[in-house]
Structure formats: structure tokens, C-alpha cells
Enzyme design. Structure first.
Site, PDB file in Angstrom:
ATOM      1  N   GLY A   1       0.835  -1.206   0.000  1.00 36.86           N
ATOM      2  CA  GLY A   1       0.000   0.000   0.000  1.00 36.86           C
ATOM      3  C   GLY A   1       0.867   1.253   0.000  1.00 36.86           C
TER       4      GLY A   1
ATOM      5  N   LEU B   1      -6.260 -10.334   5.299  1.00 36.40           N
ATOM      6  CA  LEU B   1      -7.022  -9.851   6.449  1.00 36.40           C
ATOM      7  C   LEU B   1      -8.530 -10.081   6.314  1.00 36.40           C
ATOM      8  CD1 LEU B   1      -4.222  -8.658   7.007  1.00 36.40           C
ATOM      9  CD2 LEU B   1      -5.347  -6.624   7.907  1.00 36.40           C
TER      10      LEU B   1
ATOM     11  N   TYR C   1      -8.831  -2.001   4.428  1.00 40.37           N
ATOM     12  CA  TYR C   1      -9.809  -1.873   3.341  1.00 40.37           C
ATOM     13  C   TYR C   1     -10.055  -0.370   3.225  1.00 40.37           C
ATOM     14  CZ  TYR C   1     -14.126  -2.411   0.671  1.00 40.37           C
ATOM     15  OH  TYR C   1     -15.082  -2.336  -0.297  1.00 40.37           O
ATOM     16  N   THR C   2      -9.572   0.259   2.125  1.00 44.14           N
ATOM     17  CA  THR C   2      -9.601   1.723   2.040  1.00 44.14           C
ATOM     18  C   THR C   2     -10.539   2.264   0.953  1.00 44.14           C
ATOM     19  OG1 THR C   2      -7.660   1.640   0.599  1.00 44.14           O
ATOM     20  CG2 THR C   2      -7.248   2.022   2.948  1.00 44.14           C
TER      21      THR C   2
ATOM     22  N   TYR D   1      -3.025   2.056  12.159  1.00 43.28           N
ATOM     23  CA  TYR D   1      -3.428   3.364  11.616  1.00 43.28           C
ATOM     24  C   TYR D   1      -4.945   3.454  11.482  1.00 43.28           C
ATOM     25  CZ  TYR D   1       1.504   3.772  10.823  1.00 43.28           C
ATOM     26  OH  TYR D   1       2.863   3.813  11.042  1.00 43.28           O
TER      27      TYR D   1
ATOM     28  N   THR E   1      -8.260   6.745  11.019  1.00 43.87           N
ATOM     29  CA  THR E   1      -8.637   7.771  10.047  1.00 43.87           C
ATOM     30  C   THR E   1      -9.462   8.908  10.647  1.00 43.87           C
ATOM     31  OG1 THR E   1     -10.018   8.095   8.079  1.00 43.87           O
ATOM     32  CG2 THR E   1     -10.610   6.266   9.473  1.00 43.87           C
ATOM     33  N   ASP E   2      -9.419  10.049   9.972  1.00 42.99           N
ATOM     34  CA  ASP E   2     -10.306  11.185  10.294  1.00 42.99           C
ATOM     35  C   ASP E   2     -11.778  10.817  10.084  1.00 42.99           C
ATOM     36  OD1 ASP E   2      -9.362  10.964   7.581  1.00 42.99           O
ATOM     37  OD2 ASP E   2     -10.425  12.808   7.106  1.00 42.99           O
TER      38      ASP E   2
ATOM     39  N   TYR F   1     -16.952   2.747   5.931  1.00 44.06           N
ATOM     40  CA  TYR F   1     -15.491   2.745   6.108  1.00 44.06           C
ATOM     41  C   TYR F   1     -15.121   3.315   7.488  1.00 44.06           C
ATOM     42  CZ  TYR F   1     -10.655   4.409   5.636  1.00 44.06           C
ATOM     43  OH  TYR F   1      -9.329   4.685   5.852  1.00 44.06           O
TER      44      TYR F   1
ATOM     45  N   TRP G   1      -6.153  12.229   4.627  1.00 46.96           N
ATOM     46  CA  TRP G   1      -5.781  12.789   3.322  1.00 46.96           C
ATOM     47  C   TRP G   1      -4.363  12.329   2.932  1.00 46.96           C
ATOM     48  CZ3 TRP G   1      -7.931  18.279   1.947  1.00 46.96           C
ATOM     49  CH2 TRP G   1      -9.281  18.351   2.295  1.00 46.96           C
TER      50      TRP G   1
HETATM   51  N1  LIG Z   1      -5.532   6.844   2.050  1.00 51.81           N
HETATM   52  C1  LIG Z   1      -5.998   7.784   2.865  1.00 51.81           C
HETATM   53  O1  LIG Z   1      -6.327   8.897   2.457  1.00 51.81           O
HETATM   54  C2  LIG Z   1      -6.144   7.493   4.323  1.00 51.81           C
HETATM   55  C3  LIG Z   1      -6.756   8.467   5.142  1.00 51.81           C
HETATM   56  C4  LIG Z   1      -6.860   8.217   6.500  1.00 51.81           C
HETATM   57  C5  LIG Z   1      -6.369   7.043   7.030  1.00 51.81           C
HETATM   58  N2  LIG Z   1      -5.826   6.107   6.215  1.00 51.81           N
HETATM   59  C6  LIG Z   1      -5.343   4.864   6.824  1.00 51.81           C
HETATM   60  O2  LIG Z   1      -3.947   4.778   6.616  1.00 51.81           O
HETATM   61  C7  LIG Z   1      -3.561   3.398   6.512  1.00 51.81           C
HETATM   62  C8  LIG Z   1      -2.750   3.197   5.231  1.00 51.81           C
HETATM   63  O3  LIG Z   1      -3.570   3.499   4.117  1.00 51.81           O
HETATM   64  P1  LIG Z   1      -2.983   3.589   2.631  1.00 51.81           P
HETATM   65  O4  LIG Z   1      -3.352   4.912   2.108  1.00 51.81           O
HETATM   66  O5  LIG Z   1      -1.575   3.156   2.602  1.00 51.81           O
HETATM   67  O6  LIG Z   1      -3.927   2.503   1.937  1.00 51.81           O
HETATM   68  P2  LIG Z   1      -3.726   1.718   0.561  1.00 51.81           P
HETATM   69  O7  LIG Z   1      -2.708   2.385  -0.301  1.00 51.81           O
HETATM   70  O8  LIG Z   1      -5.099   1.480   0.050  1.00 51.81           O
HETATM   71  O9  LIG Z   1      -3.090   0.356   1.049  1.00 51.81           O
HETATM   72  C9  LIG Z   1      -3.807  -0.570   1.777  1.00 51.81           C
HETATM   73  C10 LIG Z   1      -3.088  -1.891   1.690  1.00 51.81           C
HETATM   74  O10 LIG Z   1      -3.890  -2.821   2.422  1.00 51.81           O
HETATM   75  C11 LIG Z   1      -3.931  -4.003   1.661  1.00 51.81           C
HETATM   76  N3  LIG Z   1      -5.121  -4.777   1.903  1.00 51.81           N
HETATM   77  C12 LIG Z   1      -6.401  -4.459   1.617  1.00 51.81           C
HETATM   78  N4  LIG Z   1      -7.212  -5.475   1.924  1.00 51.81           N
HETATM   79  C13 LIG Z   1      -6.401  -6.458   2.391  1.00 51.81           C
HETATM   80  C14 LIG Z   1      -6.628  -7.773   2.839  1.00 51.81           C
HETATM   81  N5  LIG Z   1      -7.842  -8.296   2.859  1.00 51.81           N
HETATM   82  N6  LIG Z   1      -5.572  -8.510   3.252  1.00 51.81           N
HETATM   83  C15 LIG Z   1      -4.321  -8.010   3.195  1.00 51.81           C
HETATM   84  N7  LIG Z   1      -4.044  -6.775   2.772  1.00 51.81           N
HETATM   85  C16 LIG Z   1      -5.074  -6.011   2.375  1.00 51.81           C
HETATM   86  C17 LIG Z   1      -3.905  -3.559   0.206  1.00 51.81           C
HETATM   87  O11 LIG Z   1      -3.481  -4.670  -0.546  1.00 51.81           O
HETATM   88  P3  LIG Z   1      -3.581  -4.728  -2.131  1.00 51.81           P
HETATM   89  O12 LIG Z   1      -2.381  -3.930  -2.569  1.00 51.81           O
HETATM   90  O13 LIG Z   1      -3.468  -6.191  -2.405  1.00 51.81           O
HETATM   91  O14 LIG Z   1      -4.903  -4.139  -2.488  1.00 51.81           O
HETATM   92  C18 LIG Z   1      -2.926  -2.405   0.264  1.00 51.81           C
HETATM   93  O15 LIG Z   1      -1.601  -2.884   0.067  1.00 51.81           O
HETATM   94  C19 LIG Z   1      -4.859   2.607   6.574  1.00 51.81           C
HETATM   95  O16 LIG Z   1      -5.073   2.168   7.885  1.00 51.81           O
HETATM   96  C20 LIG Z   1      -5.921   3.619   6.198  1.00 51.81           C
HETATM   97  O17 LIG Z   1      -7.180   3.281   6.746  1.00 51.81           O
HETATM   98  C21 LIG Z   1      -5.678   6.304   4.880  1.00 51.81           C
END
Ligand SMILES: NC(=O)c1ccc[n+]([C@@H]2O[C@H](COP(=O)([O-])OP(=O)(O)OC[C@H]3O[C@@H](n4cnc5c(N)ncnc54)[C@H](OP(=O)(O)O)[C@@H]3O)[C@@H](O)[C@H]2O)c1
Length: 305
Positions: free
Chosen positions: A12, A47, A71-72, A109, A111-112, A135, A160
Site C-alpha cells: 500500500g 485480512l 480496506y480503504t 493506523y 482515520t479522520d 469505512y 488525506w
Molecule cells: N488513504 C488515505 O487517504 C487514508 C486516510 C486516513 C487514514 N488512512 C489509513 O492509513 C492506513 C494506510 O492506508 P494507505 O493509504 O496506505 O492505503 P492503501 O494504499 O489502500 O493500502 C492498503 C493496503 O492494504 C492491503 N489490503 C487491503 N485489503 C487487504 C486484505 N484483505 N488482506 C491483506 N491486505 C489487504 C492492500 O493490498 P492490495 O495492494 O493487495 O490491495 C494495500 O496494500 C490505513 O489504515 C488507512 O485506513 C488512509
């Protein structure tokens, strides 16, 4: 801390940054399918199957679990509640239970989106939650499951999130800006664009100063860049920067629109600004304005991308 570090979600945005930025001994990477984006092999951690995690953990015996998997897909989650709950809540609970029994630490981690966005000042860790969609509810349930597990953990709520790689607002805007003369971007949602570099850097500082004897409430910390803007303001800043760097030959017009003009299946909080003071004070760690970190990320993107 000594022993293996298990990184979940290694492909991710955040997981890739952990792999590149953190010089951790004995780092074991895991992804959903046992592959990393560079083609190399990793452990499999799916997961959606929380009950499969203890046997992996028993084999690796990590001293620290970094959970960058989630799951994002915010809109899709409205149709896939069971899946979002399995990944973002039940799996997190399973990690917590194993860590509590085996005296491992966890960095997780959130989220907002656990907030309803109705505030008029930056959200503090102690403010009431009230997610607007599936979510946010699943991530809040994950926080609660980890807290209830009794594991030695830290939960960083961020917002973000962007990186030079992966699917994110920055990369979408850079692509669209190269293709179109005009972009329409929402201007009535306010937050703090936060780079994965910042998230990993702050997490490493927390690891160096891992607190003893924290109350459960103090284990949740807000980790975002300082300052605030709208999606429109973020788009403007990154596109102007790309133009200055010669990445874009011309500047498209960026029209400010309302959330109403850009309907999505999931409702999003209008106000997503998180107060990061507690983290800065506890870990004696200074967090710069979002523009500073944006400059750093933009400078790191190869000009051909
Ligand atoms: N993105 C945002 O804007 C944002 C905002 C607030 C908080 N967050 C939090 O920050 C953290 C990191 O987010 P990110 O932006 O790095 O998210 P991301 O780029 O969507 O990465 C999420 C990762 O989780 C993996 N994943 C999803 N479902 C899975 C499963 N069933 N089993 C194993 N792996 C799984 C995905 O695998 P695949 O590569 O195989 O899909 C991906 O590698 C998360 O906790 C998210 O909730 C993100």
C-alpha cells in the site's frame, strides 16, 4: 525491542513507504497474495480471513506488528460492509489478541473518517466520534477491537494520505492536469494533506520513545501534517508546484465546486482537521505545515512519472 518486525499491507501507499524509509532489522513483509510490487516474495496475510492470522504470527513471532493494511475503498465499502469489517475491525482484533498474549507491540493506523466532520476546530483525540459511513465505522470498530485486546499498541489517526506511488489524490490530479484544460475540485471539505513520509517518520520517532504505562485513551494519537486546506487548495498547490518543476507544460484552470456538485456513494466529513499537538508534545517531534511535506514529495517524484 528485539525480534522480527512484521509489516502488513506492504504494497500500500504507507506499506511501501515503511519498506523504503525505515531501516529496520529483521523486517518481514506481508501482502494479501504473498508478492511485493517489485515482484519479490513476501509472507501471505489475508485480512479478510482474520482466523488465518494467528498461525502466521506463531511462525514469525514478531516483536512488533506494523499494520499498514486496510480496506480503504471508501465508496465501495458502502456495498461491502462485511468485507470492510473483517479487514478493518475483526483482523485488527485478532492481531491485538495475539500481541497481548505474546507481548508484542502493535502500530496501527486509523482515520479522520471516525468523526462526523461537524466540528469548527481541529479534532482532539478525546472528541466524540461519529462516523458517517461504513469505512469510518469499520475503522472505529478496529480501534475499539485493538483497545479491548489489551495489547501494547499505538493507534495513529491520519488523513488525506498521499505518496509518490499508489492511488491517491496527488497522482490523480497530476494525471488529469496533464490531460485536461480545466479541473473541477471540491472546495468545501477541509483537511490536512499528509504524506506517508511524514507518517513513517513520526511513527519511527514514537518507536524510539515508546511510552511505558499509557492509559488506553492515550494510545490513540492524531498524526497529520500541520495546517489545513481544501481539496481545491491542495490541487492548486500541487499543480502549481508541478508546473514550476517543468512537469506540466501549462496550468489548467482549477474550478472550485461544492460537495453537492460531486456526489459520491459515501458521505465524507466536511471538516477533517485533526489536532496533532498531543503527538508533537509526547514524542518531542515537530510536524511541519502540509506545504513543506508536499514540496518534499514532489521533489522526490522522478520527472518522467
Ligand atoms: N488513504 C488515505 O487517504 C487514508 C486516510 C486516513 C487514514 N488512512 C489509513 O492509513 C492506513 C494506510 O492506508 P494507505 O493509504 O496506505 O492505503 P492503501 O494504499 O489502500 O493500502 C492498503 C493496503 O492494504 C492491503 N489490503 C487491503 N485489503 C487487504 C486484505 N484483505 N488482506 C491483506 N491486505 C489487504 C492492500 O493490498 P492490495 O495492494 O493487495 O490491495 C494495500 O496494500 C490505513 O489504515 C488507512 O485506513 C488512509
Amino acid at each position: 525491542m528485539s525480534g522480527p518486525v512484521l509489516l502488513l499491507g506492504a504494497n500500500g501507499q504507507l506499506g511501501r513507504t515503511w519498506r523504503l524509509q525505515a531501516d529496520l532489522d529483521e523486517l518481514v513483509c506481508a501482502s494479501r497474495d504473498g508478492r511485493l510490487d517489485d515482484g519479490s516474495a513476501a509472507e501471505i496475510a489475508d485480512l479478510t480471513l482474520p482466523e488465518s492470522l494467528p498461525s502466521l504470527l506463531d511462525r514469525i513471532r514478531p516483536a512488533l506488528i506494523i499494520n499498514a493494511a486496510a480496506y480503504t475503498a471508501v465508496d465501495q465499502a458502502e456495498r461491502e460492509e462485511a468485507l470492510a469489517m473483517a479487514v478493518n475491525a475483526r483482523a485488527v482484533g485478532a492481531l491485538g489478541q495475539w500481541a497481548a498474549t505474546n507481548h508484542a507491540r502493535i502500530i496501527h493506523y486509523s482515520t479522520d473518517y471516525v468523526f462526523d466532520g461537524q466540528a469548527s476546530r481541529p479534532y482532539r483525540e478525546t472528541d466524540a466520534t461519529g462516523p458517517l459511513g461504513v469505512y469510518g465505522r469499520s475503522k472505529l470498530a478496529g480501534e475499539q477491537a485493538l483497545t479491548a485486546s489489551g495489547a501494547d499498541h499505538l493507534i495513529f489517526r491520519t488523513a488525506w494520505v498521499y505518496a509518490p506511488w499508489g492511488r491517491n489524490f496527488l497522482n490523480t490530479m497530476l494525471r488529469l492536469a496533464a490531460e485536461r484544460d480545466e479541473l473541477k475540485v471540491v472546495a468545501d471539505q477541509i483537511g490536512s494533506p499528509t504524506s506517508t513520509w511524514r507518517i513513517v517518520d513520526a511513527s519511527l520517532q514514537a518507536l524510539r520513545h515508546w511510552p511505558n504505562a499509557l492509559s488506553l485513551q492515550d494510545r490513540i494519537l492524531h498524526l497529520t501534517a500541520s495546517g489545513q486546506t481544501s481539496w481545491h487548495g491542495f490541487a492548486q498547490a500541487l499543480i502549481e508546484q508541478a508546473h514550476r518543476q517543468g512537469r506540466l507544460s501549462r496550468l489548467p484552470r482549477i474550478e472550485a465546486i461544492t460537495t453537492e456538485q460531486f456526489p459520491t456513494p459515501a458521505r465524507r466529513p466536511a471538516w477533517s482537521v485533526l489536532d496533532n499537538t498531543a503527538l508533537q508534545q509526547r514524542f518531542r517531534y515537530n510536524i511541519d505545515d502540509w506545504r513543506h511535506d508536499l514540496d518534499q514529495v514532489m521533489a522526490s517524484i522522478p520527472s518522467s512519472s
